[in-house]
Design a protein around this motif. Structure first.
Motif, mmCIF file in Angstrom:
data_model
loop_
_atom_site.group_PDB
_atom_site.id
_atom_site.type_symbol
_atom_site.label_atom_id
_atom_site.label_comp_id
_atom_site.label_asym_id
_atom_site.label_seq_id
_atom_site.Cartn_x
_atom_site.Cartn_y
_atom_site.Cartn_z
ATOM 1 N N LYS A 288 1.084 -1.390 -0.397
ATOM 2 C CA LYS A 288 -0.211 -0.233 -0.201
ATOM 3 C C LYS A 288 1.131 0.900 -0.067
ATOM 4 N N CYS B 292 0.724 3.764 2.271
ATOM 5 C CA CYS B 292 0.878 4.441 3.427
ATOM 6 C C CYS B 292 1.786 3.790 3.392
ATOM 7 N N ARG C 209 5.585 5.232 2.069
ATOM 8 C CA ARG C 209 5.025 6.424 3.435
ATOM 9 C C ARG C 209 5.933 6.445 3.957
ATOM 10 N N SER C 210 5.898 5.231 4.662
ATOM 11 C CA SER C 210 6.358 4.543 6.389
ATOM 12 C C SER C 210 7.757 4.161 6.266
#
Length: 69
Positions: A37, A39, A42-43
């Motif tokens: 995903k 997100c 990005r993490s």
């Protein structure tokens, strides 16, 4: 600096580079290819686990294809 897909010549249509030939990918493209995903990607960037390039006025993240592979 525009990505290769955004480079245009006056009077010509936008040239689209196939995703398989791009050297750097957006987070959406990385997510589509990897199954992660956005997100999660990005993490990984914020945690320093995934190398990235900042590009454009808005500073979007680009991931080198070889890094993703």
């Amino acid at each position: 600096m525009p990505t290769p897909a955004e480079v245009t010549s006056p009077g010509k249509e936008k040239e689209v580079v196939p995703i398989a030939q791009r050297l750097a990918l957006t987070l959406d493209e990385c997510a589509a290819l990897s199954g992660f995903k956005v997100c999660a990607l990005r993490s990984a960037i914020w945690a320093g686990e995934l190398a990235y390039i900042r590009s454009g006025e808005r500073g979007r993240y680009l991931i080198r294809r070889e890094t993703l592979e």
